[in-house]
Design a protein around this motif. Structure first.
Motif, short mmCIF file in Angstrom:
data_model
loop_
_atom_site.label_atom_id
_atom_site.label_comp_id
_atom_site.label_asym_id
_atom_site.label_seq_id
_atom_site.Cartn_x
_atom_site.Cartn_y
_atom_site.Cartn_z
N TRP A 94 0.84 -1.20 0.00
CA TRP A 94 0.00 0.00 0.00
C TRP A 94 0.87 1.25 0.00
O TRP A 94 2.03 1.22 0.42
N MET A 95 0.27 2.34 -0.48
CA MET A 95 0.88 3.65 -0.41
C MET A 95 -0.23 4.65 -0.11
O MET A 95 -1.42 4.30 -0.10
N ALA A 96 0.13 5.89 0.16
CA ALA A 96 -0.87 6.89 0.53
C ALA A 96 -0.49 8.23 -0.05
O ALA A 96 0.69 8.53 -0.28
N THR A 97 -1.51 9.05 -0.30
CA THR A 97 -1.30 10.42 -0.76
C THR A 97 -2.52 11.24 -0.37
O THR A 97 -3.27 10.87 0.53
N ASP A 98 -2.75 12.35 -1.06
CA ASP A 98 -3.77 13.32 -0.65
C ASP A 98 -5.05 13.18 -1.46
O ASP A 98 -5.05 12.71 -2.59
N GLU A 99 -6.14 13.67 -0.88
CA GLU A 99 -7.45 13.60 -1.54
C GLU A 99 -7.46 14.36 -2.87
O GLU A 99 -8.19 13.98 -3.80
N LEU A 100 -6.67 15.43 -2.99
CA LEU A 100 -6.69 16.19 -4.23
C LEU A 100 -6.12 15.38 -5.39
O LEU A 100 -6.54 15.55 -6.54
N VAL A 101 -5.19 14.47 -5.11
CA VAL A 101 -4.69 13.58 -6.15
C VAL A 101 -5.81 12.66 -6.64
O VAL A 101 -5.95 12.42 -7.85
N LEU A 102 -6.62 12.15 -5.72
CA LEU A 102 -7.76 11.33 -6.12
C LEU A 102 -8.75 12.15 -6.94
O LEU A 102 -9.27 11.68 -7.96
N ALA A 103 -9.00 13.38 -6.52
CA ALA A 103 -9.92 14.23 -7.27
C ALA A 103 -9.43 14.46 -8.69
O ALA A 103 -10.20 14.37 -9.66
N ARG A 104 -8.13 14.74 -8.84
CA ARG A 104 -7.57 14.95 -10.17
C ARG A 104 -7.62 13.65 -10.99
O ARG A 104 -7.90 13.67 -12.18
N THR A 105 -7.36 12.53 -10.34
CA THR A 105 -7.39 11.25 -11.04
C THR A 105 -8.79 10.94 -11.55
O THR A 105 -8.97 10.46 -12.68
N ALA A 106 -9.79 11.20 -10.71
CA ALA A 106 -11.17 10.86 -11.05
C ALA A 106 -11.88 11.97 -11.83
O ALA A 106 -13.03 11.79 -12.23
N GLY A 107 -11.21 13.10 -12.05
CA GLY A 107 -11.84 14.20 -12.77
C GLY A 107 -13.01 14.80 -12.04
O GLY A 107 -14.05 15.10 -12.63
N MET A 108 -12.87 14.98 -10.72
CA MET A 108 -13.95 15.50 -9.91
C MET A 108 -13.38 16.51 -8.93
O MET A 108 -12.19 16.82 -8.96
N VAL A 109 -14.23 17.04 -8.07
CA VAL A 109 -13.78 17.93 -7.02
C VAL A 109 -14.48 17.53 -5.73
O VAL A 109 -15.67 17.20 -5.73
N PHE A 110 -13.73 17.48 -4.65
CA PHE A 110 -14.32 17.23 -3.34
C PHE A 110 -14.77 18.57 -2.76
O PHE A 110 -14.01 19.54 -2.75
N THR A 111 -16.00 18.60 -2.29
CA THR A 111 -16.55 19.81 -1.70
C THR A 111 -16.99 19.54 -0.27
O THR A 111 -17.20 18.38 0.12
N ARG A 112 -17.15 20.61 0.49
CA ARG A 112 -17.57 20.50 1.89
C ARG A 112 -18.63 21.55 2.19
O ARG A 112 -18.64 22.61 1.56
N ASP A 113 -19.48 21.24 3.14
CA ASP A 113 -20.53 22.18 3.50
C ASP A 113 -19.97 23.25 4.43
O ASP A 113 -18.76 23.30 4.71
N GLY A 114 -20.85 24.10 4.93
CA GLY A 114 -20.41 25.21 5.76
C GLY A 114 -19.76 24.80 7.06
O GLY A 114 -19.02 25.58 7.66
N GLN A 115 -20.00 23.57 7.51
CA GLN A 115 -19.36 23.07 8.73
C GLN A 115 -18.10 22.26 8.44
O GLN A 115 -17.48 21.71 9.35
N GLY A 116 -17.73 22.17 7.16
CA GLY A 116 -16.52 21.47 6.80
C GLY A 116 -16.70 19.98 6.57
O GLY A 116 -15.71 19.26 6.42
N HIS A 117 -17.94 19.48 6.52
CA HIS A 117 -18.18 18.06 6.31
C HIS A 117 -18.14 17.74 4.82
O HIS A 117 -18.70 18.48 3.99
N LEU A 118 -17.53 16.62 4.47
CA LEU A 118 -17.33 16.23 3.08
C LEU A 118 -18.65 15.86 2.42
O LEU A 118 -19.46 15.11 2.99
N ASP A 119 -18.85 16.36 1.20
CA ASP A 119 -20.09 16.07 0.47
C ASP A 119 -20.02 14.75 -0.30
O ASP A 119 -21.06 14.22 -0.69
N GLN A 120 -18.83 14.22 -0.54
CA GLN A 120 -18.67 12.99 -1.33
C GLN A 120 -17.89 11.93 -0.54
O GLN A 120 -16.87 11.41 -1.01
N PRO A 121 -18.32 11.58 0.66
CA PRO A 121 -17.54 10.62 1.47
C PRO A 121 -17.43 9.25 0.81
O PRO A 121 -16.45 8.54 1.04
#
Length: 708
Positions: free
Chosen positions: A282-309
């Motif tokens: 296994w290896m690990a990296t950041d969520e933004l790498v996954l977002a770029r890989t999948a062609g999407m964007v991770f967003t969060r609501d006003g309390q900072g909770h992830l919209d795409q868990p």
């Protein structure tokens, strides 16, 4: 946990003391604390370049100048040695490590700012022999782990004594220091043996593997960037950095690691088969790498909770170039809460908030149709955050571990446990790091590119060794592998700086000079000249002159709402358009300012900002202070989606409001503004040479700005 390789292999001197000092505090304390919570499972990443130096210091084989001068009788210190002590023995976090000890704070006040060599020499003359001896002790005593400060009677006696230390006290402190240094590796070995922790590794000297495999991978995100004068393509070096790391861990801990934290979370398709071949699962990296890989964007609501868990909270299997390896992607926002925000909170409140966010993330995962148990990956720096916390972070970690130990909805696991049975597939991975999903920090600045060119030329020299004997050739190759480390490039450029930039620059060039000397070849003149740009660029922007109170509507509602703001004009920046065939920038100006609770930014563009977002572009705020904080806005399905920005409005202009509380306990901010296209390619970054910098207003701000 990592440190670069500070030793000059020719002289044997360790240029900086950070391996030794951090070992006295965080390296031991982080794993010792786990003993108190037997149900907690954690993963520690220990970088080989750190471990081999730690071994040497524990065996009393390694020396650095600060160590030597801390042991020398105070009465025998020369004026130059006293000058060094005055300059370097206050490198500790001021609030938690200096001001917490009255005598240490008194010595700092006696020194004063000493911002120039002449001021430092004048301060040195004010220090008596007793002052110097006390400073020799406090320089080390303040770094001792809270476990020792609380529980060791010898340490408590020294802290209680406070001043008037003797040479015998210094020798006692050295005995304690060696005890602590020798306790670190056995503590990790024991915790791993009982199954409570997993020990992962990184490439041996902490290189950015994708750049070592092929420096041109940087063009994926910065296709118009200038590049080093020589392309660096040495996947065989990347392979060696991995296999040697695995072998060292087997020697030290009795088993080969199955987990890899690629240096700075840096990944690419080219390194995947090398990771798999070296036996890593296994290896690990950041969520933004996954977002770029999948062609999407991770967003969060006003309390900072992830919209795409359901997308982030699961392990993946990455297949690329014939290799397969499991990969987890850290929750950037949750990790940064520990790294940058909670230090200013009461420990119980911070732990309660964090656990609540984990619970909410798990519930949202189930509500969104996630399969099986959610995996929330928290990955952060293991050493530098804790000096900003009360009690070295121990009260917070105890409060957190206690809540996690018997929680009805949460269970801690190691990364290896989490990745077993990973099913979600990724056909390749976007090339990037855990910082903004690119490699800008390590190759994007002129100084970085100059250093990569020098490294490539020294590496080429190995292929024509001339008259060097096999032993010298082997040592020269070792110097090249050390110079491939990420830290040298981290401190080049305008994105990071410390009091030791010159030492890092000198040591990098020293490693390369050693290559040529060992090969009996002429040393290029360039390696005797600093790579740090001769003059700092002028300030990037005008500073705010008053508080601002804009209406967040995406329009210029009133001339007065941004009247006191600071400003950066993109079109007026010298050198920003050095390529005549380059398109005009999307942004034309950036305004910024504060009210008593928020940081506001206004972005103007060459077209209405709502149209820019409608085209799929992403606008990002990349903070250097506080480090690692990032906010972004992108439009998806006709709606603006944000990553962390609580309030914004896009119309003719883009207006954003960020609570100062979301930035943590900072007195100033510095940031860049970047625009990415729909594929994640960075199109522009402003300002180009140094970040926008602004002080957070204090109660006297308006009075200082008043004029008639």
């Amino acid at each position: 946990m990592h440190q670069p390789y500070y030793e000059d292999l020719v002289t044997g001197e360790h240029i900086l003391p950070w391996v030794r000092l951090h070992a006295l505090k965080d390296y031991y304390g982080m794993v010792a604390l786990v003993d108190e919570f037997p149900s907690i499972r954690l993963t520690f990443n220990l970088v080989p370049s750190l471990l081999v130096q730690l071994e040497a210091f524990a065996a009393n084989r390694a020396r650095d100048r600060a160590l030597d001068l801390s042991l020398k009788p105070a009465a025998d210190l020369s004026p130059d040695e006293t000058f060094f002590i005055i300059q370097h023995f206050f490198h500790a976090q001021r609030q938690r490590m200096i001001e917490a000890h009255p005598r240490y704070a008194e010595l700092l006040a006696e020194r004063g700012s000493a911002s120039t060599p002449s001021e430092a020499r004048a301060a040195a003359r004010r220090f008596s022999t007793d002052d110097l001896r006390d400073l020799q002790v406090w320089h080390k005593l303040a770094w001792l782990d809270p476990f020792y400060q609380d529980r060791d009677t010898r340490v408590r006696a020294l802290v209680g004594k406070g001043r008037g230390f003797s040479e015998a006290d210094k020798q006692l402190l050295r005995t304690i220091e060696l005890e602590l240094l020798n306790a670190v590796l056995p503590a990790y070995r024991a915790a791993a043996a009982r199954g409570q922790i997993e020990i992962a590794t990184s490439p041996f000297y902490h290189p950015i593997l994708p750049l070592v495999c092929d420096s041109d991978v940087y063009k994926r995100t910065h296709p118009e960037s200038p590049m080093p004068r020589h392309r660096f393509v040495h996947p065989e070096d990347a392979r060696e950095q991995l296999t040697r790391a695995s072998a060292l861990h087997e020697r030290l801990f009795g088993r080969r690691p199955v987990g890899l934290w690629p240096s700075e979370g840096s990944v690419s398709n080219a390194m995947v088969p090398l990771v798999a071949e070296a036996g890593f699962e296994w290896m690990a990296t950041d969520e933004l790498v996954l977002a770029r890989t999948a062609g999407m964007v991770f967003t969060r609501d006003g309390q900072g909770h992830l919209d795409q868990p359901e997308r982030l909270y699961q392990p993946y299997v990455v297949s690329a170039a014939g290799g397969r390896v499991a990969c987890v992607f850290r929750d950037h926002a949750l990790s940064d809460l520990i790294g940058f925000t909670y230090a200013g909170w009461h420990s119980d409140r911070a732990a309660e908030d964090f656990v609540g966010r984990l619970v909410e993330g798990g519930r949202r995962y189930a509500a969104r149709g996630g399969r099986g148990e959610p995996l929330i990956s928290i990955v952060l720096d293991g050493e530098n955050a804790w000096e900003h916390y009360e009690g070295g972070g121990r009260p917070f970690l105890r409060a957190l571990y206690q809540r996690l130990s018997n929680h009805a909805e949460l269970r801690t696991v190691t990364m290896g446990e989490a990745c077993r049975g990973a099913q979600a597939e990724l056909a390749g991975i976007f090339p990037g790091s855990w910082i903004d999903a690119n490699f800008y920090i390590w190759i994007g600045h002129h100084d970085d590119r100059r250093a990569w060119s020098q490294l490539a030329e020294a590496r080429d020299a190995l292929t024509a060794p001339g008259h060097a004997d096999p032993s010298a050739l082997e040592r020269a190759r070792e110097e090249v592998l050390i110079a491939e480390g990420s830290d040298w490039f981290w401190w080049y450029g305008d994105d990071h700086s410390s009091d030791h930039d010159a030492e890092f620059d000198d040591l990098f060039r020293r490693h390369l000079r050693n290559v040529y000397r060992l090969l009996q070849k002429p040393v290029p003149d360039e390696l005797f000249t600093t790579n740090i740009s001769a003059a700092a660029p002028p300030p990037a922007a005008t500073a705010p002159t008053g508080l601002v109170h804009p209406a967040l509507d995406g329009e210029e509602t009133s001339y007065f709402e941004w009247l006191g703001a600071g400003r950066f004009d993109v079109r007026d920046t010298p050198g920003a358009m050095h390529q005549t065939d380059r398109r005009a920038p999307h942004l034309t100006s950036i305004q910024f300012g504060f009210d008593r609770e928020r940081l506001y930014l206004r972005l103007d563009g060459e077209r209405p900002m709502r149209e820019l977002l409608a085209l799929g572009h992403e606008v990002s705020l990349i903070f250097l202070k506080p480090a690692g904080v990032r906010f972004s806005i992108r439009q998806t399905d006709g709606q603006n989606r944000t990553s962390g920005v609580p309030a914004h409005a896009a119309g003719s202009i883009l207006e954003l409001a960020i609570p100062v509380s979301a930035l943590g306990p900072v007195s100033a901010v510095s940031l860049f503004v970047a625009v990415h296209d729909a594929h994640g390619t960075e199109l522009e970054r402003h300002p180009p040479n140094r970040p926008i910098e602004a002080d957070v207003p204090d109660p006297a701000f308006e009075a200082r700005q008043w004029s008639a």
